[in-house]
Design an enzyme around this catalytic site. Structure first.
Site, PDB file in Angstrom:
ATOM      1  N   ARG A  53      -2.090  36.064  48.174  1.00 35.78           N
ATOM      2  CA  ARG A  53      -2.731  37.160  47.449  1.00 35.78           C
ATOM      3  C   ARG A  53      -3.765  37.849  48.333  1.00 35.78           C
ATOM      4  O   ARG A  53      -3.938  39.066  48.262  1.00 35.78           O
ATOM      5  CB  ARG A  53      -3.394  36.643  46.177  1.00 35.78           C
ATOM      6  CG  ARG A  53      -4.561  35.711  46.404  1.00 35.78           C
ATOM      7  CD  ARG A  53      -5.187  35.214  45.123  1.00 35.78           C
ATOM      8  NE  ARG A  53      -4.295  34.309  44.401  1.00 35.78           N
ATOM      9  CZ  ARG A  53      -4.454  33.963  43.142  1.00 35.78           C
ATOM     10  NH1 ARG A  53      -5.480  34.435  42.452  1.00 35.78           N
ATOM     11  NH2 ARG A  53      -3.617  33.147  42.558  1.00 35.78           N
ATOM     12  N   TYR A  54      -4.477  37.074  49.169  1.00 30.82           N
ATOM     13  CA  TYR A  54      -5.507  37.655  50.024  1.00 30.82           C
ATOM     14  C   TYR A  54      -4.888  38.361  51.228  1.00 30.82           C
ATOM     15  O   TYR A  54      -5.427  39.360  51.718  1.00 30.82           O
ATOM     16  CB  TYR A  54      -6.482  36.578  50.481  1.00 30.82           C
ATOM     17  CG  TYR A  54      -7.154  35.878  49.321  1.00 30.82           C
ATOM     18  CD1 TYR A  54      -8.145  36.514  48.583  1.00 30.82           C
ATOM     19  CD2 TYR A  54      -6.775  34.593  48.938  1.00 30.82           C
ATOM     20  CE1 TYR A  54      -8.748  35.888  47.512  1.00 30.82           C
ATOM     21  CE2 TYR A  54      -7.375  33.960  47.867  1.00 30.82           C
ATOM     22  CZ  TYR A  54      -8.361  34.613  47.147  1.00 30.82           C
ATOM     23  OH  TYR A  54      -8.949  33.996  46.072  1.00 30.82           O
ATOM     24  N   HIS A  57     -17.030  43.089  45.239  1.00 26.33           N
ATOM     25  CA  HIS A  57     -15.672  42.561  45.105  1.00 26.33           C
ATOM     26  C   HIS A  57     -15.453  41.945  43.726  1.00 26.33           C
ATOM     27  O   HIS A  57     -14.468  42.257  43.039  1.00 26.33           O
ATOM     28  CB  HIS A  57     -15.418  41.510  46.192  1.00 26.33           C
ATOM     29  CG  HIS A  57     -14.098  40.821  46.077  1.00 26.33           C
ATOM     30  ND1 HIS A  57     -13.016  41.155  46.855  1.00 26.33           N
ATOM     31  CD2 HIS A  57     -13.665  39.830  45.248  1.00 26.33           C
ATOM     32  CE1 HIS A  57     -11.983  40.391  46.512  1.00 26.33           C
ATOM     33  NE2 HIS A  57     -12.357  39.573  45.549  1.00 26.33           N
ATOM     34  N   GLU A  58     -16.344  41.062  43.324  1.00 26.86           N
ATOM     35  CA  GLU A  58     -16.164  40.396  42.027  1.00 26.86           C
ATOM     36  C   GLU A  58     -16.258  41.393  40.865  1.00 26.86           C
ATOM     37  O   GLU A  58     -15.560  41.245  39.860  1.00 26.86           O
ATOM     38  CB  GLU A  58     -17.196  39.278  41.862  1.00 26.86           C
ATOM     39  CG  GLU A  58     -17.065  38.140  42.866  1.00 26.86           C
ATOM     40  CD  GLU A  58     -15.689  37.487  42.860  1.00 26.86           C
ATOM     41  OE1 GLU A  58     -15.050  37.428  41.784  1.00 26.86           O
ATOM     42  OE2 GLU A  58     -15.242  37.043  43.929  1.00 26.86           O
ATOM     43  N   LYS A 101      -1.586  26.368  62.811  1.00 27.61           N
ATOM     44  CA  LYS A 101      -2.840  27.102  62.987  1.00 27.61           C
ATOM     45  C   LYS A 101      -3.011  27.510  64.450  1.00 27.61           C
ATOM     46  O   LYS A 101      -3.440  28.635  64.750  1.00 27.61           O
ATOM     47  CB  LYS A 101      -4.020  26.234  62.547  1.00 27.61           C
ATOM     48  CG  LYS A 101      -4.100  25.983  61.059  1.00 27.61           C
ATOM     49  CD  LYS A 101      -4.877  27.059  60.336  1.00 27.61           C
ATOM     50  CE  LYS A 101      -6.360  26.880  60.536  1.00 27.61           C
ATOM     51  NZ  LYS A 101      -7.143  27.830  59.701  1.00 27.61           N
ATOM     52  N   HIS A 151     -12.879  42.741  40.070  1.00 28.66           N
ATOM     53  CA  HIS A 151     -12.104  41.945  39.118  1.00 28.66           C
ATOM     54  C   HIS A 151     -12.532  42.270  37.683  1.00 28.66           C
ATOM     55  O   HIS A 151     -11.684  42.437  36.797  1.00 28.66           O
ATOM     56  CB  HIS A 151     -12.319  40.449  39.375  1.00 28.66           C
ATOM     57  CG  HIS A 151     -11.694  39.940  40.623  1.00 28.66           C
ATOM     58  ND1 HIS A 151     -10.359  40.094  40.915  1.00 28.66           N
ATOM     59  CD2 HIS A 151     -12.226  39.242  41.675  1.00 28.66           C
ATOM     60  CE1 HIS A 151     -10.088  39.526  42.075  1.00 28.66           C
ATOM     61  NE2 HIS A 151     -11.203  39.009  42.556  1.00 28.66           N
ATOM     62  N   GLU A 157      -7.035  41.259  43.912  1.00 28.68           N
ATOM     63  CA  GLU A 157      -7.939  41.065  45.038  1.00 28.68           C
ATOM     64  C   GLU A 157      -8.206  42.361  45.789  1.00 28.68           C
ATOM     65  O   GLU A 157      -9.318  42.606  46.268  1.00 28.68           O
ATOM     66  CB  GLU A 157      -7.362  40.010  45.991  1.00 28.68           C
ATOM     67  CG  GLU A 157      -7.250  38.620  45.395  1.00 28.68           C
ATOM     68  CD  GLU A 157      -8.599  38.030  45.000  1.00 28.68           C
ATOM     69  OE1 GLU A 157      -9.621  38.404  45.614  1.00 28.68           O
ATOM     70  OE2 GLU A 157      -8.625  37.212  44.065  1.00 28.68           O
ATOM     71  N   HIS A 195      -9.587  27.233  47.375  1.00 25.08           N
ATOM     72  CA  HIS A 195      -8.359  27.785  46.805  1.00 25.08           C
ATOM     73  C   HIS A 195      -7.226  26.770  46.816  1.00 25.08           C
ATOM     74  O   HIS A 195      -6.388  26.757  45.907  1.00 25.08           O
ATOM     75  CB  HIS A 195      -7.948  29.035  47.582  1.00 25.08           C
ATOM     76  CG  HIS A 195      -9.051  30.037  47.710  1.00 25.08           C
ATOM     77  ND1 HIS A 195     -10.063  29.898  48.637  1.00 25.08           N
ATOM     78  CD2 HIS A 195      -9.321  31.166  47.020  1.00 25.08           C
ATOM     79  CE1 HIS A 195     -10.902  30.911  48.521  1.00 25.08           C
ATOM     80  NE2 HIS A 195     -10.487  31.689  47.544  1.00 25.08           N
ATOM     81  N   HIS A 252     -18.509  28.693  44.063  1.00 25.57           N
ATOM     82  CA  HIS A 252     -17.590  29.676  44.643  1.00 25.57           C
ATOM     83  C   HIS A 252     -17.506  30.891  43.726  1.00 25.57           C
ATOM     84  O   HIS A 252     -17.245  30.772  42.533  1.00 25.57           O
ATOM     85  CB  HIS A 252     -16.202  29.064  44.835  1.00 25.57           C
ATOM     86  CG  HIS A 252     -15.269  29.943  45.596  1.00 25.57           C
ATOM     87  ND1 HIS A 252     -15.150  29.881  46.963  1.00 25.57           N
ATOM     88  CD2 HIS A 252     -14.428  30.921  45.190  1.00 25.57           C
ATOM     89  CE1 HIS A 252     -14.268  30.778  47.368  1.00 25.57           C
ATOM     90  NE2 HIS A 252     -13.814  31.415  46.315  1.00 25.57           N
ATOM     91  N   ALA A 253     -17.746  32.075  44.280  1.00 27.61           N
ATOM     92  CA  ALA A 253     -17.829  33.291  43.467  1.00 27.61           C
ATOM     93  C   ALA A 253     -16.509  33.573  42.750  1.00 27.61           C
ATOM     94  O   ALA A 253     -15.459  33.675  43.388  1.00 27.61           O
ATOM     95  CB  ALA A 253     -18.203  34.476  44.346  1.00 27.61           C
ATOM     96  N   TYR A 273       5.748  37.967  42.837  1.00 30.45           N
ATOM     97  CA  TYR A 273       5.820  39.297  43.448  1.00 30.45           C
ATOM     98  C   TYR A 273       7.141  40.001  43.140  1.00 30.45           C
ATOM     99  O   TYR A 273       7.414  41.067  43.685  1.00 30.45           O
ATOM    100  CB  TYR A 273       5.582  39.195  44.953  1.00 30.45           C
ATOM    101  CG  TYR A 273       4.142  38.841  45.256  1.00 30.45           C
ATOM    102  CD1 TYR A 273       3.193  39.824  45.483  1.00 30.45           C
ATOM    103  CD2 TYR A 273       3.717  37.517  45.255  1.00 30.45           C
ATOM    104  CE1 TYR A 273       1.866  39.506  45.716  1.00 30.45           C
ATOM    105  CE2 TYR A 273       2.384  37.187  45.490  1.00 30.45           C
ATOM    106  CZ  TYR A 273       1.473  38.188  45.714  1.00 30.45           C
ATOM    107  OH  TYR A 273       0.151  37.860  45.936  1.00 30.45           O
ATOM    108  N   ARG A 276     -12.423  31.306  58.152  1.00 35.83           N
ATOM    109  CA  ARG A 276     -11.698  32.312  57.374  1.00 35.83           C
ATOM    110  C   ARG A 276     -12.233  33.722  57.632  1.00 35.83           C
ATOM    111  O   ARG A 276     -11.472  34.642  57.923  1.00 35.83           O
ATOM    112  CB  ARG A 276     -11.811  31.966  55.882  1.00 35.83           C
ATOM    113  CG  ARG A 276     -11.056  32.896  54.965  1.00 35.83           C
ATOM    114  CD  ARG A 276     -11.325  32.553  53.508  1.00 35.83           C
ATOM    115  NE  ARG A 276     -10.613  33.442  52.599  1.00 35.83           N
ATOM    116  CZ  ARG A 276     -10.896  33.573  51.307  1.00 35.83           C
ATOM    117  NH1 ARG A 276     -11.883  32.854  50.775  1.00 35.83           N
ATOM    118  NH2 ARG A 276     -10.206  34.401  50.552  1.00 35.83           N
TER     119      ARG A 276
END
Length: 660
Positions: free
Chosen positions: A514-515, A375-376, A480, A379, A403, A505, A345-346, A216, A273
């Protein structure tokens, strides 16, 4: 998503020669013309090599066989050898007086690999972790039929976890998955940490987490993410309290504590998530028309291909690029029915030849997957827009940008206005319907923020060596509980469990900040594109469909790829250089007001009591203070002062609990 940087660990062999005539020996080469010639050769030669590696990876992940795995290793060795030699050549240049562009291109090649044996070991560990994740099946005797059944994570376990109501099924699936996957991965992951840290330090980073943060292009990343989250935390806590009440109503007082954290297995997916699958029990006004078009998709006989073609149309309506014809016959859009084991996983794939772009996904005809399709395709659009750039620039301005683009387009597609246009909804302009929509969006967005934050802040601490191996899983769940307000549904074994690894991930070597960052970027981009599209009214009603002005503004940023620092790309699109939380807060302000009123009416406890812990001291204290206070200065700066009061209060509270 495959990318150039993911191949750094594949520098397995350094013995094959790169046919570069300009390589200097001894004194550094300060001739920029030589450097440019080297980069031209690198781009022309490495592209085809990289393409062959990605093809081998695709073949393996769409058919998980030992033969295909071996082919990935062979192609990776070739790519790694070339990359290692190119990196060595890049290091022979003195870039002091080079142009910024030449410096930047060379900087992506400035890396040192582990020795051959450790590079190969790291590659094998990553391959094995990915294979365990993709191929694991949880098996049981079906409680209704008595028939033995085995389930992969996609789609069987995912579908099971998405259903609301069967507590015991969720508990079985959660425990089977985390025990079966996490316990296999723990020893592999610990070695992965050692090797990744070693390679990062060879390249001048403090540790592997430091290497992730430096993507970053700022030394303040830890401060930035904490500052952003502190602004949205009040909204998250309101959402948490609201959902806790809905779970209490669904599962009863013996399962849900109205002052406690949420059980991790009841949140709609395997990891807690995304909470979007809780919408049936969480919808504010269930008597109003639903904003979930899944039933209408089924009624209209939607297919997976139609979902993708509808998504492609969304992009082209804005004047953006259509997917190539090869996309349709080379992608894996549904789970194969021929018995192959595949990774589901997409993911979107760039084959680095400027023309081959694919998606690998086991899509189902449900709205959640329809959103993922958009979403995909985001990308894919990014790949296509920067395909003309040199290889080292064929990436997002940062991982969060990549993302954010997909999530931004998915969000615009999901508006009631657009779904009405598609004929998938027929809902009136109604404030209560709007609240249903905003809550649905929050379950897909706000719920993820502390989850993504902790996945990486905890790993940053782990990479730094702040957490003893024996305490890794305990500390993970402690963080958490503290930040996310979520707890495991059953006791965990600190010696054998490492539950964080049972996520795609994590075991596949992706950072997750990133998310977190993409969420803020997406709402920042949204405000700008809404203005370009001429939108008037609440931001949550904005739809970019058919707006070429919005498409032009987006494409201008996408074409930059990684050729400029992300702050420059942000400025090119939004007119300012900082990431802000205010656009997200503006978008959800009506929901926040509604949640506060609803929670007050029901007397909800905002926040959660932490479970008892044996922790001797709050490990997060060091992390939160890191970089905040200059201890050599007699004066505390303003930023440190802002953090010290709540941190010391938090620490005192923790220490009191320890004494008790």
């Amino acid at each position: 998503m495959a990318d150039v940087k993911a191949l750094l660990f594949l520098a397995l062999v350094c013995c094959s020669a790169l046919a570069v005539n300009i390589k200097s020996k001894g004194r550094l080469n300060s001739n920029e013309a030589d450097a440019i010639a080297f980069l031209d050769q690198y781009n022309s030669e490495y592209g085809p090599i990289l393409n062959q590696y990605v093809i081998a990876s695709w073949n393996y992940e769409t058919n998980l066989t030992d033969e295909n795995a071996a082919a990935v290793g062979e192609a990776g060795a070739v790519a790694g050898a070339y990359y290692a030699e190119a990196s060595a050549t890049a290091a022979t240049f003195d870039t002091t007086n080079f142009s910024e562009d030449t410096k930047r291109q060379l900087s992506y090649l400035d890396s040192v690999s582990l020795d051959d044996a450790e590079s190969e070991e790291l590659y094998n560990i990553l391959s094995e972790m990915g294979s365990i994740y993709a191929s694991y099946q949880a098996c049981r005797s079906n409680p209704t039929t008595g028939v033995n059944e085995c389930m992969y994570i996609e789609p069987e376990l995912t579908e099971l976890m998405a259903e609301v109501g069967n507590y015991d099924d969720h508990l079985w699936a959660w425990e089977a998955w985390h025990n079966g996957v996490g316990r296999q991965l723990r020893p592999l992951y610990l070695r992965y940490v050692e090797l990744s840290n070693k390679q990062a330090r060879l390249n001048g980073y403090a540790d592997y987490g430091d290497q992730w943060r430096q993507k970053y292009e700022t030394t303040e990343m830890e401060t930035i993410v904490q500052d952003l989250y502190s602004q949205v935390e009040p909204l998250y806590k309101q959402l948490h309290a609201y959902i806790r009440r809905k779970l209490y109503n669904a599962y009863g007082a013996d399962k849900i504590n109205l002052r406690g954290p949420l059980p991790a297995h009841l949140l709609g997916d395997m990891w807690g998530r995304f909470w979007v699958n809780l919408n049936p029990i969480a919808i504010p006004y269930p008597e109003k028309p639903s904003t979930d078009p899944s039933p209408e998709m089924i009624r209209q006989n939607y297919t997976v291909e139609r979902m993708f073609r509808t998504g492609n149309d969304f992009y082209t309506s804005m004047g953006l690029l259509p997917v190539p014809d090869t996309f349709w016959n080379l992608s894996m859009l549904e789970k194969p029915t021929d018995g192959r084991e595949v990774a589901c996983h997409a993911t979107a794939w760039d084959f680095y030849d400027g023309k081959d772009f694919r998606i690998r996904m086991c899509a189902r005809v449900v709205f959640e997957d329809f959103q993922t399709v958009h979403h995909e395709l985001g990308h894919i659009q990014y790949f296509m827009q920067y395909a003309f750039q040199p290889l080292n620039y064929r990436d997002g301005a940062n991982d969060g940008f990549h993302e954010a683009v997909g999530e931004l387009m998915s969000m615009s597609f999901s508006t009631t206005k657009h779904l009405n246009t598609l004929g998938l909804l027929n809902v009136p302009d109604d404030p209560e319907v709007d609240m249903n929509f905003l809550l649905f969006q929050a379950l897909n967005t706000i719920s993820t923020l502390p989850f993504h934050l902790i996945q990486d802040t905890w790993r940053w601490s782990m990479f730094r060596g702040d957490i003893p191996d024996a305490e890794l899983n305990d500390q993970y769940w402690a963080e958490k509980a503290r930040v996310v307000g979520v707890a495991p549904p059953v006791g965990r074994d600190p010696a054998s469990d490492l539950d964080i690894t049972a996520l795609f991930h994590v075991c596949n070597d992706y950072d997750m900040i990133r998310y977190f960052m993409r969420t803020f970027f997406q709402y920042q981009f949204n405000e700008v594109l809404c203005e370009a599209a001429g939108h008037v009214g609440p931001l949550y009603k904005c739809d970019f469909y058919n707006s070429t002005a919005a498409g032009d503004a987006l494409a201008e940023m996408l074409r930059l790829g990684a050729s400029k620092p992300w702050q420059d790309a942000m400025e090119a699109m939004t007119g300012q250089r900082d990431v802000l939380a205010t656009p997200l807060l503006n978008y959800f302000e009506p929901l926040k007001v509604w949640l506060e009123a609803e929670n007050a009416k029901n007397g909800e406890f905002i926040g959660w009591d932490l479970p008892a812990t044996k922790e001797k001291a709050p490990v997060f204290l060091k992390d939160k203070l890191r970089g905040k206070l200059d201890v050599t200065s007699p004066k505390i700066n303003k930023e440190a002062a802002k953090y010290l009061a709540p941190i010391f209060a938090e620490a005192l509270q923790s220490l009191r609990k320890v004494r008790l």
